[in-house]
Design an enzyme around this catalytic site. Structure first.
Site, short mmCIF file in Angstrom:
data_model
loop_
_atom_site.label_atom_id
_atom_site.label_comp_id
_atom_site.label_asym_id
_atom_site.label_seq_id
_atom_site.Cartn_x
_atom_site.Cartn_y
_atom_site.Cartn_z
N ASP A 1 0.84 -1.20 0.00
CA ASP A 1 0.00 0.00 0.00
C ASP A 1 0.87 1.25 0.00
O ASP A 1 0.65 2.17 -0.79
CB ASP A 1 -0.92 -0.03 1.22
CG ASP A 1 -1.78 1.22 1.34
OD1 ASP A 1 -2.45 1.58 0.36
OD2 ASP A 1 -1.77 1.83 2.42
N ALA A 2 1.87 1.26 0.86
CA ALA A 2 2.76 2.43 0.96
C ALA A 2 3.59 2.61 -0.30
O ALA A 2 3.72 3.73 -0.82
CB ALA A 2 3.67 2.29 2.18
#
Length: 135
Positions: A19-20
């Site tokens: 996600d990051a």
């Protein structure tokens, strides 16, 4: 983190990192287009990073056989994870597909498959741009 350790992570841990990584790549891309207003940046970024967008990306990657069997196994590890939170703004099926996508990105990042990661993210950007009529 050593590669062997990254391969042992559960799907949600891989998705956490993915996600990051994907969010940063998209933010760099959107900034590179010359947008500077925060609201505009957020709106554009969301077109690429929303659960719905990620699920549609993943469906296309699978349909077009653009990921390896090993990559698909990490997608499934994320998709099949037991989620203890309620999905925001989407149904659970879409949310799980998105989690699988993020797990795949996290796996590629943590195993230092930089070229493959870049290739996949570039493809994702082009895919969304085509869907939005920007290609």
């Amino acid at each position: 983190m050593e590669i062997k350790d990254a391969k042992l992570l559960n799907g949600l841990a891989l998705a956490y990192m993915g996600d990051a990584v994907y969010e940063i790549a998209i933010r760099e891309y959107v900034l590179g287009l010359g947008h500077t207003k925060p609201n505009q940046l957020h709106h554009m970024s969301t077109e690429y990073v929303s659960a719905k967008a990620q699920a549609s990306i993943m469906a296309a990657l699978l349909e077009e056989s653009l990921i390896s069997d090993e990559e698909e196994s990490y997608y499934k590890r994320g998709r099949n994870s037991k989620i203890n939170t309620k999905a925001k703004n989407t149904d659970i099926h879409t949310y799980l597909q998105s989690t699988g996508f993020e797990a795949l990105i996290g796996y590629l990042y943590l195993t230092k498959q930089t070229e493959r990661l870049k290739e996949l993210i570039d493809w994702c950007i082009q895919f969304i741009d085509k869907q939005k009529g920007r290609a």
